[in-house]
Write an enzyme that holds these catalytic residues in place. Structure first.
Site, PDB file in Angstrom:
ATOM      1  N   ASN A 226       0.841  -1.273  -0.214  1.00 18.71           N
ATOM      2  CA  ASN A 226       0.080  -0.116  -0.193  1.00 18.71           C
ATOM      3  C   ASN A 226       0.917   1.261   0.227  1.00 18.71           C
ATOM      4  O   ASN A 226       2.065   0.998   0.033  1.00 18.71           O
ATOM      5  CB  ASN A 226      -0.949  -0.085   1.057  1.00 18.71           C
ATOM      6  CG  ASN A 226      -0.253  -0.055   2.524  1.00 18.71           C
ATOM      7  OD1 ASN A 226       0.350   0.988   2.708  1.00 18.71           O
ATOM      8  ND2 ASN A 226      -0.436  -1.048   3.146  1.00 18.71           N
ATOM      9  N   ASP A 295      -4.990  -6.217   4.816  1.00 17.54           N
ATOM     10  CA  ASP A 295      -5.997  -7.072   5.292  1.00 17.54           C
ATOM     11  C   ASP A 295      -5.949  -8.529   4.646  1.00 17.54           C
ATOM     12  O   ASP A 295      -6.365  -9.591   5.192  1.00 17.54           O
ATOM     13  CB  ASP A 295      -7.402  -6.543   4.908  1.00 17.54           C
ATOM     14  CG  ASP A 295      -7.737  -5.314   5.490  1.00 17.54           C
ATOM     15  OD1 ASP A 295      -7.298  -5.325   7.108  1.00 17.54           O
ATOM     16  OD2 ASP A 295      -8.181  -4.351   5.296  1.00 17.54           O
ATOM     17  N   LYS A 305       9.760 -16.851  -9.715  1.00 15.95           N
ATOM     18  CA  LYS A 305       9.031 -15.812 -10.462  1.00 15.95           C
ATOM     19  C   LYS A 305       7.852 -16.204 -11.288  1.00 15.95           C
ATOM     20  O   LYS A 305       8.217 -17.277 -11.999  1.00 15.95           O
ATOM     21  CB  LYS A 305      10.096 -14.839 -11.355  1.00 15.95           C
ATOM     22  CG  LYS A 305       9.192 -13.729 -11.810  1.00 15.95           C
ATOM     23  CD  LYS A 305      10.491 -12.893 -12.543  1.00 15.95           C
ATOM     24  CE  LYS A 305       9.593 -11.823 -13.229  1.00 15.95           C
ATOM     25  NZ  LYS A 305      10.506 -11.248 -14.176  1.00 15.95           N
ATOM     26  N   LYS A 358     -12.721  -2.434  18.486  1.00 16.68           N
ATOM     27  CA  LYS A 358     -11.194  -2.881  18.760  1.00 16.68           C
ATOM     28  C   LYS A 358     -10.846  -2.668  20.109  1.00 16.68           C
ATOM     29  O   LYS A 358      -9.808  -2.687  20.496  1.00 16.68           O
ATOM     30  CB  LYS A 358     -10.201  -2.553  17.724  1.00 16.68           C
ATOM     31  CG  LYS A 358     -10.624  -2.797  16.290  1.00 16.68           C
ATOM     32  CD  LYS A 358      -9.429  -2.295  15.162  1.00 16.68           C
ATOM     33  CE  LYS A 358     -10.012  -2.792  13.873  1.00 16.68           C
ATOM     34  NZ  LYS A 358      -8.698  -2.906  12.995  1.00 16.68           N
TER      35      LYS A 358
HETATM   36  O1  PMT Z   1       2.454   6.408   6.456  1.00 22.82           O
HETATM   37  P1  PMT Z   1       2.170   7.465   6.241  1.00 22.82           P
HETATM   38  O2  PMT Z   1       2.533   7.607   4.503  1.00 22.82           O
HETATM   39  O3  PMT Z   1       2.550   8.654   6.991  1.00 22.82           O
HETATM   40  O4  PMT Z   1       0.514   7.425   5.985  1.00 22.82           O
HETATM   41  C1  PMT Z   1      -0.128   7.410   7.109  1.00 22.82           C
HETATM   42  C2  PMT Z   1      -1.645   6.554   7.181  1.00 22.82           C
HETATM   43  C3  PMT Z   1      -2.329   7.056   6.323  1.00 22.82           C
HETATM   44  C4  PMT Z   1      -1.005   5.269   6.942  1.00 22.82           C
HETATM   45  C5  PMT Z   1      -1.852   6.623   8.847  1.00 22.82           C
HETATM   46  O5  PMT Z   1      -2.177   7.879   9.088  1.00 22.82           O
HETATM   47  C6  PMT Z   1      -3.081   5.600   8.965  1.00 22.82           C
HETATM   48  O6  PMT Z   1      -4.171   5.968   8.688  1.00 22.82           O
HETATM   49  N1  PMT Z   1      -2.768   4.247   9.331  1.00 22.82           N
HETATM   50  C7  PMT Z   1      -3.661   3.334   9.627  1.00 22.82           C
HETATM   51  C8  PMT Z   1      -4.075   2.535   7.976  1.00 22.82           C
HETATM   52  C9  PMT Z   1      -4.854   1.528   8.424  1.00 22.82           C
HETATM   53  O7  PMT Z   1      -4.525   0.211   7.965  1.00 22.82           O
HETATM   54  O8  PMT Z   1      -6.191   1.832   8.545  1.00 22.82           O
HETATM   55  P2  PMT Z   1      -7.296   0.758   8.840  1.00 22.82           P
HETATM   56  O9  PMT Z   1      -8.565   1.604   8.904  1.00 22.82           O
HETATM   57  O10 PMT Z   1      -7.473  -0.191   7.720  1.00 22.82           O
HETATM   58  O11 PMT Z   1      -7.113  -0.125  10.096  1.00 22.82           O
HETATM   59  C10 PMT Z   1      -7.507   0.383  11.386  1.00 22.82           C
HETATM   60  C11 PMT Z   1      -6.544   0.163  12.488  1.00 22.82           C
HETATM   61  O12 PMT Z   1      -6.381  -1.298  12.594  1.00 22.82           O
HETATM   62  C12 PMT Z   1      -5.297   0.657  12.169  1.00 22.82           C
HETATM   63  O13 PMT Z   1      -4.726   1.191  13.293  1.00 22.82           O
HETATM   64  C13 PMT Z   1      -4.447  -0.540  11.452  1.00 22.82           C
HETATM   65  O14 PMT Z   1      -3.199  -0.375  11.847  1.00 22.82           O
HETATM   66  C14 PMT Z   1      -5.085  -1.846  12.324  1.00 22.82           C
HETATM   67  N2  PMT Z   1      -5.191  -2.770  11.640  1.00 22.82           N
HETATM   68  C15 PMT Z   1      -5.740  -2.953  10.535  1.00 22.82           C
HETATM   69  C16 PMT Z   1      -5.782  -4.255   9.734  1.00 22.82           C
HETATM   70  C17 PMT Z   1      -4.888  -5.403  10.247  1.00 22.82           C
HETATM   71  N3  PMT Z   1      -5.112  -6.499   9.845  1.00 22.82           N
HETATM   72  N4  PMT Z   1      -4.613  -5.124  11.475  1.00 22.82           N
HETATM   73  C18 PMT Z   1      -4.423  -4.129  12.300  1.00 22.82           C
HETATM   74  O15 PMT Z   1      -3.958  -3.960  13.498  1.00 22.82           O
END
Ligand code: PMT
Length: 414
Positions: A226, A295, A305, A358
């Protein structure tokens, strides 16, 4: 309760101008590393500081005061009894002016003199007269540095409240190798910033921060990833370290410089990230998941490859990755748990849902569809949601600034 605010102090402290409005007196003593202090003075000034230099006579034999005069933009003081046109009693004036007093490099001689209360030249006299925080940066031969007398003097300085940095190990001017090298400019700048702005908000706290985007291998050359750069997580780690926390970054990127005083553990995919976060969680006080976690991962990773000649159309089967943050929320005891939500619509609603599901104490919601927010940019636009259903919305700011806001908000609620 929903409010929109921006802390003025934070607004004024753009990273680039972090020393804006601050008067920093730099004392340069007669070590060979005096030439490295030129870069330090230049960087301080570039970052907004009003820098005044005092050199000992020995330092002035190694590097010309003209160099420091040009770099600081002010006359350099060497001789206590020279004709002075612009200060009434110069050592008192500079001592009063200083918001921070830096001695870099500090020889065994100046350390010994200050520790014993000797004030016999412009530098030692001015240090004695200042009430500003003093940052001492020793640089000398290893044997000198390890000499018990020097160590005792350093200890004395620390006991009276001076901050004395550890020199680095490595090649020394005397053609030996060991502890005694002048630290990197960035390390000195970080220590200066901490002394000027740090409020010890997280003293004694252990903090883990995840940063960057995970990569799930498809084959040896391709992956699912990503756009996360890691900047947001690194900014939080840096802000927490400035507030005296013991910080570990679990980082999915190796592209960014690790903030001073922060430990780092590199990972690649979601399972590695989970393993490292889980391993540190029990022992931590604060856990912050800023990483963008994939995810899904590929069900099988091709060992070779994948050749396009073998496939007209390629189907890759994906399976769900563990939700790391959810797992931490389930086993949380005393920890303050912070999550992020990267959303493109109904940001607050999705954020509220994630906060509850969470089991978080705080959630930082960013609308990644907005210009200047989210992935791989220098700035962010965030709303912070709290467990007690309150919320604060913030305007666009740099990720460094948002990192400091997040740390302040955590400290307020600990
Ligand atoms: O790294 P940068 O370029 O500075 O960008 C910052 C950012 C946009 C990545 C950051 O600000 C941000 O939003 N990070 C969380 C990204 C994310 O995965 O969001 P989500 O809404 O999909 O997940 C929610 C939360 O669950 C997040 O804290 C994530 O770390 C966590 N998560 C998600 C999926 C997963 N399988 N396990 C997790 O722990």
């Amino acid at each position: 309760m929903e409010r929109s605010l921006m802390n003025g102090a934070i607004e004024n402290r753009m990273q680039k101008f972090m020393f804006e409005g601050k008067h920093i007196v730099v004392g340069i003593t007669g070590g060979i590393a005096a030439y490295k202090a030129a870069e330090l003075v230049s960087q301080l000034r570039q970052r907004g500081a009003d820098v005044h230099c005092i050199m000992t006579t020995h330092a002035a034999k190694l590097v010309s005061p003209i160099t420091f005069g040009e770099l600081s933009g002010h006359d350099v003081t060497v001789d206590m009894f020279a004709n002075i046109s612009h200060w009434d009693v110069e050592h008192i004036a500079l001592a009063r002016l200083a918001d921070l007093f830096l001695i870099a490099p500090a020889t065994a001689n100046i350390i010994g003199k200050v520790a014993c209360g000797i004030a016999d030249d412009m530098l030692s006299t001015t240090v004695m007269a200042t009430k500003a925080p003093v940052l001492v940066v020793p640089a000398m031969n290893t044997n000198m540095y390890e000499n018990p007398i020097v160590q005792r003097n350093i200890q004395t300085l620390r006991e009276v409240g001076y901050t004395v940095m550890e020199p680095e190990e490595g090649h020394l001017a005397c053609n030996t190798s060991g502890k005694g090298r002048f630290p990197k400019t960035e390390a000195i700048l970080a220590a200066a910033e901490k002394l000027l702005f740090g409020r010890h908000l997280l003293r004694g706290k252990k903090v883990i921060v995840s940063a960057g985007g995970t990569q799930e291998n498809i084959d040896p050359v391709r992956y699912i990833g990503n756009r996360s750069s890691g900047r947001m997580g690194y900014a939080i780690a840096r802000a927490a370290a400035m507030e005296d926390a013991d910080v570990t970054l679990v980082s999915c990127t190796k592209e960014l410089p690790v903030p001073e005083g922060v430990s780092v553990c590199y990972v690649q995919n979601a399972r590695e990230l989970k393993k490292e976060m889980d391993a540190r969680f029990e022992d931590s006080d604060i856990a912050i998941m800023a990483a963008a976690v994939s995810d899904y991962r590929t069900k099988t990773e091709a060992k070779q490859k994948i050749k396009k000649e073998a496939h007209d159309a390629l189907q890759i089967e994906l399976e769900l990755n563990p939700d790391i943050l959810y797992g931490l929320g389930q086993k949380k005891t005393h920890q303050f748990l912070v999550g992020f939500a990267a959303e493109t619509n109904d940001v607050i609603e999705h954020g509220k849902e994630k906060l509850v599901r969470k089991n978080l104490d705080m959630l930082v919601a960013n609308d990644v569809s907005q210009k200047g927010a989210g992935f791989n940019v220098e700035t962010n636009i965030a709303s912070i949601l709290y467990r007690d259903h309150t919320m604060e919305q913030f305007p666009i700011m740099t990720k460094e600034e948002l990192g400091r806001v997040i740390v302040e908000k955590i400290a307020e609620r600990l």
